[in-house]
Motif scaffolding. Structure first.
Motif, PDB file in Angstrom:
ATOM      1  N   ALA A  49      68.819   8.020  73.140  1.00 56.84           N
ATOM      2  CA  ALA A  49      69.022   8.794  71.901  1.00 56.84           C
ATOM      3  C   ALA A  49      67.685   9.031  71.191  1.00 56.84           C
ATOM      4  O   ALA A  49      67.411  10.139  70.715  1.00 56.84           O
ATOM      5  CB  ALA A  49      69.988   8.062  70.979  1.00 56.84           C
ATOM      6  N   ILE A  50      66.844   7.982  71.157  1.00 52.81           N
ATOM      7  CA  ILE A  50      65.526   8.143  70.505  1.00 52.81           C
ATOM      8  C   ILE A  50      64.677   9.151  71.292  1.00 52.81           C
ATOM      9  O   ILE A  50      63.980   9.978  70.701  1.00 52.81           O
ATOM     10  CB  ILE A  50      64.776   6.780  70.419  1.00 52.81           C
ATOM     11  CG1 ILE A  50      65.566   5.765  69.593  1.00 52.81           C
ATOM     12  CG2 ILE A  50      63.350   6.944  69.873  1.00 52.81           C
ATOM     13  CD1 ILE A  50      65.597   6.009  68.103  1.00 52.81           C
ATOM     14  N   ALA A  51      64.777   9.067  72.636  1.00 53.81           N
ATOM     15  CA  ALA A  51      63.998  10.003  73.473  1.00 53.81           C
ATOM     16  C   ALA A  51      64.402  11.450  73.187  1.00 53.81           C
ATOM     17  O   ALA A  51      63.549  12.342  73.137  1.00 53.81           O
ATOM     18  CB  ALA A  51      64.189   9.670  74.950  1.00 53.81           C
ATOM     19  N   ILE A  52      65.703  11.670  72.982  1.00 54.17           N
ATOM     20  CA  ILE A  52      66.182  13.033  72.677  1.00 54.17           C
ATOM     21  C   ILE A  52      65.618  13.476  71.325  1.00 54.17           C
ATOM     22  O   ILE A  52      65.124  14.600  71.174  1.00 54.17           O
ATOM     23  CB  ILE A  52      67.734  13.084  72.650  1.00 54.17           C
ATOM     24  CG1 ILE A  52      68.319  12.656  73.993  1.00 54.17           C
ATOM     25  CG2 ILE A  52      68.237  14.477  72.236  1.00 54.17           C
ATOM     26  CD1 ILE A  52      68.028  13.565  75.150  1.00 54.17           C
ATOM     27  N   LEU A  53      65.711  12.578  70.357  1.00 57.13           N
ATOM     28  CA  LEU A  53      65.195  12.888  69.021  1.00 57.13           C
ATOM     29  C   LEU A  53      63.689  13.180  69.089  1.00 57.13           C
ATOM     30  O   LEU A  53      63.187  14.106  68.440  1.00 57.13           O
ATOM     31  CB  LEU A  53      65.460  11.681  68.103  1.00 57.13           C
ATOM     32  CG  LEU A  53      65.554  11.955  66.614  1.00 57.13           C
ATOM     33  CD1 LEU A  53      66.691  12.905  66.298  1.00 57.13           C
ATOM     34  CD2 LEU A  53      65.751  10.645  65.848  1.00 57.13           C
ATOM     35  N   TYR A  54      63.005  12.387  69.890  1.00 61.62           N
ATOM     36  CA  TYR A  54      61.557  12.542  70.040  1.00 61.62           C
ATOM     37  C   TYR A  54      61.220  13.904  70.661  1.00 61.62           C
ATOM     38  O   TYR A  54      60.313  14.602  70.201  1.00 61.62           O
ATOM     39  CB  TYR A  54      61.010  11.399  70.896  1.00 61.62           C
ATOM     40  CG  TYR A  54      59.523  11.484  71.165  1.00 61.62           C
ATOM     41  CD1 TYR A  54      58.598  11.346  70.134  1.00 61.62           C
ATOM     42  CD2 TYR A  54      59.038  11.690  72.456  1.00 61.62           C
ATOM     43  CE1 TYR A  54      57.238  11.420  70.365  1.00 61.62           C
ATOM     44  CE2 TYR A  54      57.683  11.763  72.708  1.00 61.62           C
ATOM     45  CZ  TYR A  54      56.783  11.631  71.664  1.00 61.62           C
ATOM     46  OH  TYR A  54      55.439  11.706  71.897  1.00 61.62           O
ATOM     47  N   VAL A  55      61.976  14.282  71.676  1.00 55.79           N
ATOM     48  CA  VAL A  55      61.674  15.565  72.336  1.00 55.79           C
ATOM     49  C   VAL A  55      62.009  16.736  71.405  1.00 55.79           C
ATOM     50  O   VAL A  55      61.344  17.784  71.440  1.00 55.79           O
ATOM     51  CB  VAL A  55      62.379  15.671  73.716  1.00 55.79           C
ATOM     52  CG1 VAL A  55      63.789  16.193  73.621  1.00 55.79           C
ATOM     53  CG2 VAL A  55      61.557  16.575  74.630  1.00 55.79           C
ATOM     54  N   VAL A  82      65.281  20.703  78.811  1.00 57.43           N
ATOM     55  CA  VAL A  82      64.418  19.529  78.623  1.00 57.43           C
ATOM     56  C   VAL A  82      65.293  18.266  78.490  1.00 57.43           C
ATOM     57  O   VAL A  82      64.975  17.214  79.068  1.00 57.43           O
ATOM     58  CB  VAL A  82      63.491  19.717  77.399  1.00 57.43           C
ATOM     59  CG1 VAL A  82      62.698  18.463  77.124  1.00 57.43           C
ATOM     60  CG2 VAL A  82      62.536  20.873  77.641  1.00 57.43           C
ATOM     61  N   VAL A  83      66.395  18.398  77.765  1.00 55.80           N
ATOM     62  CA  VAL A  83      67.312  17.250  77.626  1.00 55.80           C
ATOM     63  C   VAL A  83      67.883  16.888  79.005  1.00 55.80           C
ATOM     64  O   VAL A  83      68.015  15.701  79.339  1.00 55.80           O
ATOM     65  CB  VAL A  83      68.429  17.566  76.595  1.00 55.80           C
ATOM     66  CG1 VAL A  83      69.554  16.546  76.681  1.00 55.80           C
ATOM     67  CG2 VAL A  83      67.849  17.596  75.189  1.00 55.80           C
ATOM     68  N   ALA A  84      68.173  17.912  79.797  1.00 53.97           N
ATOM     69  CA  ALA A  84      68.691  17.654  81.152  1.00 53.97           C
ATOM     70  C   ALA A  84      67.664  16.869  81.975  1.00 53.97           C
ATOM     71  O   ALA A  84      68.027  15.933  82.714  1.00 53.97           O
ATOM     72  CB  ALA A  84      69.037  18.971  81.842  1.00 53.97           C
ATOM     73  N   ILE A  85      66.398  17.232  81.845  1.00 52.53           N
ATOM     74  CA  ILE A  85      65.330  16.538  82.587  1.00 52.53           C
ATOM     75  C   ILE A  85      65.274  15.065  82.170  1.00 52.53           C
ATOM     76  O   ILE A  85      65.227  14.158  83.020  1.00 52.53           O
ATOM     77  CB  ILE A  85      63.961  17.239  82.335  1.00 52.53           C
ATOM     78  CG1 ILE A  85      63.946  18.617  83.007  1.00 52.53           C
ATOM     79  CG2 ILE A  85      62.800  16.386  82.853  1.00 52.53           C
ATOM     80  CD1 ILE A  85      62.825  19.529  82.531  1.00 52.53           C
ATOM     81  N   TYR A  91      54.881  10.922  78.599  1.00 49.44           N
ATOM     82  CA  TYR A  91      54.133  11.998  79.257  1.00 49.44           C
ATOM     83  C   TYR A  91      55.072  13.113  79.720  1.00 49.44           C
ATOM     84  O   TYR A  91      54.778  14.284  79.596  1.00 49.44           O
ATOM     85  CB  TYR A  91      53.335  11.460  80.445  1.00 49.44           C
ATOM     86  CG  TYR A  91      52.417  10.327  80.052  1.00 49.44           C
ATOM     87  CD1 TYR A  91      51.302  10.585  79.243  1.00 49.44           C
ATOM     88  CD2 TYR A  91      52.678   9.024  80.435  1.00 49.44           C
ATOM     89  CE1 TYR A  91      50.472   9.550  78.851  1.00 49.44           C
ATOM     90  CE2 TYR A  91      51.846   7.982  80.053  1.00 49.44           C
ATOM     91  CZ  TYR A  91      50.741   8.245  79.252  1.00 49.44           C
ATOM     92  OH  TYR A  91      49.920   7.243  78.850  1.00 49.44           O
ATOM     93  N   LEU A  92      56.193  12.676  80.266  1.00 46.67           N
ATOM     94  CA  LEU A  92      57.169  13.637  80.789  1.00 46.67           C
ATOM     95  C   LEU A  92      57.683  14.540  79.656  1.00 46.67           C
ATOM     96  O   LEU A  92      57.714  15.770  79.790  1.00 46.67           O
ATOM     97  CB  LEU A  92      58.337  12.886  81.425  1.00 46.67           C
ATOM     98  CG  LEU A  92      59.270  13.713  82.291  1.00 46.67           C
ATOM     99  CD1 LEU A  92      58.559  14.175  83.548  1.00 46.67           C
ATOM    100  CD2 LEU A  92      60.511  12.911  82.663  1.00 46.67           C
ATOM    101  N   THR A  93      58.061  13.928  78.536  1.00 43.18           N
ATOM    102  CA  THR A  93      58.581  14.715  77.405  1.00 43.18           C
ATOM    103  C   THR A  93      57.481  15.618  76.837  1.00 43.18           C
ATOM    104  O   THR A  93      57.755  16.762  76.469  1.00 43.18           O
ATOM    105  CB  THR A  93      59.106  13.798  76.278  1.00 43.18           C
ATOM    106  OG1 THR A  93      58.122  12.805  76.005  1.00 43.18           O
ATOM    107  CG2 THR A  93      60.405  13.140  76.642  1.00 43.18           C
TER     108      THR A  93
END
Lengths: 347, 284
Positions: free
Chosen positions: B151-157, B119-122, B72-74
Motif C-alpha cells: 500500500a505504501i509502495a502504491i502511495l509512493y508511486v 505502473v501499479v500492475a508492474i 529504483y523500479l518505481t
C-alpha cells in the motif's frame, strides 16, 4: 439564404503586445464553403484555434448554432465539439494504427458504437487508405498522414468542418485529391471553413473568401465580387489552332479594335503593357478587360462571331487565382491607405 | 437518474482515454514487466541459490532484502511512464488533434490513470513474485506487513507520478523531462539528504525528500517498527582503514508511518494542483 451556423463578433486575440486577430466579424451560413486566406502569420490558425477552444479570445466572441438552439456563445456551450470537425496545423498522431486512433476519436465524440467500424471503413475507403487500416501512423507518408488528419475531422460526421492548411506539404496529385474531397463535402451539404495561404486551392473550392491580413478581415465575398475592386481583370482564351506568325500582328490589331470598348485602357504596366497578348506555347490569348461581367459576355460573342474565320476558341476562362492574388494585393494596399497602419501593436 | 447518466457521459471520455493509453503504452509495459520478473528472479531466487549467501532467517527479512530494488523500479517507471503525459501533447503537437475532441483535463486525467494502472500492475507483479518466493522458502502464511508495504509502495508511486506530471506540465520535451526528473529523484534528493544529515544530524529529519519518504516501503516491514528512527554508526578506530581515527555517521532509517503517509499525500495533492495550474496557463 441559409441560416448562420458560425459567427465571429469582434473576435480579438493578443499575445502580449502583438495582436494576432484584430476584431474579426464574420458570418458563415449553413452549407457554405468559406476560405480564410492570408499570408503566414496573418491570424488564420489563431482564429481556428479559438473556434477549437484551444485559445481563448481576449475580447469578442464566437457564436455557434447548436442542434436545437439559436446562436450561442461557443465558450458557454460545452458539447459543441461534436458538431465541428477540426484539422489544425500539420496533423500529428500518437503512434498507433489508423483504426485504433479513429476508433478512439469516434468514441470521444460519442459516435454510436455499433456504427463506428462502418464509418471508419467508409472514410478509409473514400480516402484510399483501407489497406493501411492496421498500420501504425509512423509508417504513413506525409500525404497519408494529412488524409488521416482529414478523416479524423470527419469521423463523427460533423456539420461544420474546419480545415487549416489541408494541402500543406502535399504533392500536386494529393492536393487535387484533397480538393475533390472538399467538393464532396460540399455536395453533402456540409459547412466547410478552410484556411490557407494557397490562393489557388482556396479559389478552386470556396464559395466565399475572407481575406485576412495582420489579424483583420480586409475583404469577404465571392472571388467574382471581390474582383470588382480591380480595375483590370483577365481572360484566358485557348485556341484550337496556333495563330500564324505572319498574321499575328494584323490579327492582334483587329482584336484590339473590335474589343476596344471592353478593354482596360489604363492598364497597370506592372501587369502588362498591352491589353491583348498572344502566348504561342499555350496557343492562347490573354485579354485584360474592364472586369465587368457584361463585358466578359460581349468579348466572347465578338471572338466567336467576328473571328470565326481567324481562329476557334476552345476555352474561355477567367483565372481565379491570379485574380485573387491581385485582389489580395490591392486590398492590402487599400487597407494600408485607409488605416494608415495595418498592424496595431495592442494599443 | 438523469444526473447519473450525465455523470457517466462526462466520465466516458476519461474511460476511453484510459483504455487507449493502456494500449498505447503496451510495449513499454511489457519491457518493464520483463525487467521486473528478471529482478525478482535474480534477487529472490538466483542470489539465494548461491551457496555462501545465506537465506534470511525470517520471511520479513527476505521481503526487506527483496524490496531493496523497489525504489529504483518505481522511480524508473514513474519517470518513463509519466514524463510525456502533458508535454508530449505540446512538443509532438498531438494536442491539435485531441484537445478539440475532449476537455484537456479529462484527457490528462485519462492518460494519468492509464499510466498509473500500468505502473501499479508492474509493482503488483513484483510484490506477487516476492510473496510467492517468500511462500516457497518459508511457507505460509504471508506476513500481512507485506500488504502494508504494498500500500505504501502504491502511495509512493502516485507521489512520484504527481511529481513527474508537474514537471511535464511546463517542460518542453519528453526526453528533458525524463532526464531532469530522474536526476532530481535519483541524485538530487540523495545529495540534499546527505548534506542535511552531515550538517544537522538528528536535529532535522529530511521529510522534504521523496527518496527518504520511499524508505517507508521497507521501513514498515520492520517488526517492531524502528525506534529510535535515527541511528549512528561508528567507523574506523584501532588499526582500521582510517588510520586509527573514528568516524560517526548518522542515518534516518525511515519516517514514522503517520508522517510518511501524510507527507506523501501532501506531495500528491500539492504537485497535482501545481501541474493543473501550469497546464491551464499553457497554450499550444
Amino acid at each position: 439564404m441559409s441560416e448562420v451556423v458560425l459567427k465571429f463578433e469582434k473576435l480579438t486575440k493578443k499575445f502580449g503586445n502583438f495582436t494576432a486577430v484584430n476584431g474579426i466579424n464574420l458570418e458563415v451560413h449553413r452549407g457554405e464553403t468559406i476560405g480564410l486566406v492570408g499570408p503566414n502569420g496573418a491570424g488564420k490558425t489563431t482564429t481556428i484555434k479559438m473556434i477549437a477552444k484551444i485559445l481563448r479570445p481576449n475580447s469578442g466572441r464566437i457564436l455557434i448554432r447548436t442542434d436545437q438552439s439559436d446562436l450561442e456563445d461557443l465558450q458557454k456551450v460545452s458539447r459543441t465539439t461534436n458538431q465541428i470537425g477540426f484539422l489544425i496545423d500539420i496533423p500529428a498522431f500518437y503512434n498507433m494504427t489508423a483504426y485504433q486512433l479513429l476508433r478512439y476519436f469516434a468514441n470521444l465524440h460519442n459516435y454510436p458504437k455499433d456504427q463506428i467500424d462502418k464509418r471508419i471503413n467508409e472514410l478509409l475507403e473514400l480516402f484510399k487508405l483501407t489497406e493501411w487500416k492496421h498500420e501504425k501512423v509512423k509508417n504513413f507518408s506525409k500525404g497519408m498522414t494529412q488524409k488521416l488528419g482529414i478523416i479524423q475531422a470527419l469521423i463523427h460526421n460533423p456539420e461544420i468542418i474546419i480545415l487549416d492548411e489541408p494541402q500543406t506539404g502535399l504533392d500536386p496529385l494529393a492536393r487535387v485529391e484533397i480538393r475533390r474531397y472538399i467538393r464532396e463535402l460540399q455536395s453533402l451539404g456540409k459547412t466547410v471553413f478552410v484556411a490557407s495561404h494557397m490562393l489557388y486551392e482556396i479559389s478552386e473550392v470556396c464559395d466565399k473568401i475572407a481575406l485576412i491580413n495582420y489579424g483583420s478581415i480586409i475583404g469577404f465575398d465571392t472571388v467574382e465580387n471581390l474582383a470588382h475592386i480591380l480595375k483590370t481583370s483577365e481572360l484566358n482564351c485557348v485556341l484550337l489552332e496556333p495563330l500564324k506568325p505572319s498574321e499575328l500582328e494584323s490579327l492582334l490589331k483587329k482584336l484590339t479594335e473590335k474589343l476596344h470598348p471592353y478593354l482596360d485602357h489604363d492598364l497597370d504596366p506592372k501587369i502588362s503593357m498591352i491589353p491583348i497578348k498572344y502566348f504561342p506555347e499555350q496557343q492562347g490569348l490573354k485579354i485584360f478587360y474592364d472586369g465587368q461581367n457584361k463585358s466578359k459576355g460581349e468579348i466572347l460573342k465578338i471572338l466567336i462571331k467576328e473571328f470565326e474565320n481567324d481562329f476557334t476558341v476552345i476555352s474561355f476562362t477567367q483565372p481565379k487565382t491570379s485574380q485573387l492574388e491581385r485582389v489580395y494585393t490591392e486590398m492590402v494596399k487599400n487597407n494600408k491607405l485607409n488605416n494608415g497602419v495595418v498592424r496595431k501593436n495592442g494599443n | 437518474m438523469e444526473i447519473r447518466k450525465d455523470y457517466y457521459t462526462g466520465l466516458k471520455p476519461v474511460l476511453y482515454t484510459i483504455v487507449f493509453e493502456v494500449k498505447k503504452q503496451k510495449k513499454k509495459f511489457y519491457v518493464f514487466v520483463g525487467i521486473t520478473i528478471l529482478i525478482a528472479f535474480l534477487v529472490g531466487y538466483v542470489l539465494m541459490s548461491i551457496p555462501n549467501n545465506l537465506l534470511p532467517d525470517t520471511q520479513l527479512d527476505f521481503f526487506i532484502n527483496g524490496l531493496g530494488f523497489i525504489l529504483y523500479l518505481t522511480l524508473f517507471a514513474a519517470c518513463l511512464f509519466f514524463s510525456g503525459i502533458i508535454c508530449s501533447e505540446y512538443s509532438k503537437k498531438t494536442g491539435f488533434i485531441v484537445f478539440p475532441k475532449i476537455n484537456k483535463y479529462k484527457l490528462i486525467l485519462g492518460k494519468y490513470f492509464g499510466n498509473l494502472t500500468l505502473v501499479v500492475a508492474i509493482i503488483t507483479i513484483y510484490y506477487l513474485l516476492l510473496a510467492l518466493l517468500g511462500f516457497y522458502y518459508y511457507g505460509g502464511p504471508i506476513n500481512t506487513l507485506l500488504f502494508s508495504s504494498y500500500a505504501i509502495a502504491i502511495l509512493y508511486v502516485i507521489a512520484l507520478s504527481s511529481f513527474v506530471t508537474f514537471f511535464s506540465s511546463f517542460m518542453r520535451s519528453v526526453v528533458v523531462t525524463i532526464i531532469v526528473t530522474f536526476l532530481i529523484l535519483f541524485i538530487g534528493f540523495n545529495i540534499a539528504d546527505g548534506i542535511v544529515l552531515l550538517v544537522l544530524g538528528d536535529k532535522f529529519e529530511p521529510l522534504y525528500s521523496l527518496s527518504y519518504l520511499g524508505t517507508l516501503i521497507t521501513g514498515i516491514l520492520h517488526s517492531p517498527f524502528p525506534d529510535p528512527r535515527y541511528v549512528e554508526f561508528t567507523l574506523g578506530g584501532g588499526d582500521g582503514a582510517f588510520g586509527g581515527r573514528e568516524f560517526t555517521i548518522g542515518q534516518w532509517i525511515t519516517p514514522s508511518i503517520g508522517m510518511g503517509i501524510t507527507l506523501l499525500l501532501i506531495y500528491i495533492i500539492g504537485f497535482f494542483l501545481l501541474a493543473a495550474i501550469l497546464f491551464k496557463r499553457r497554450q499550444l
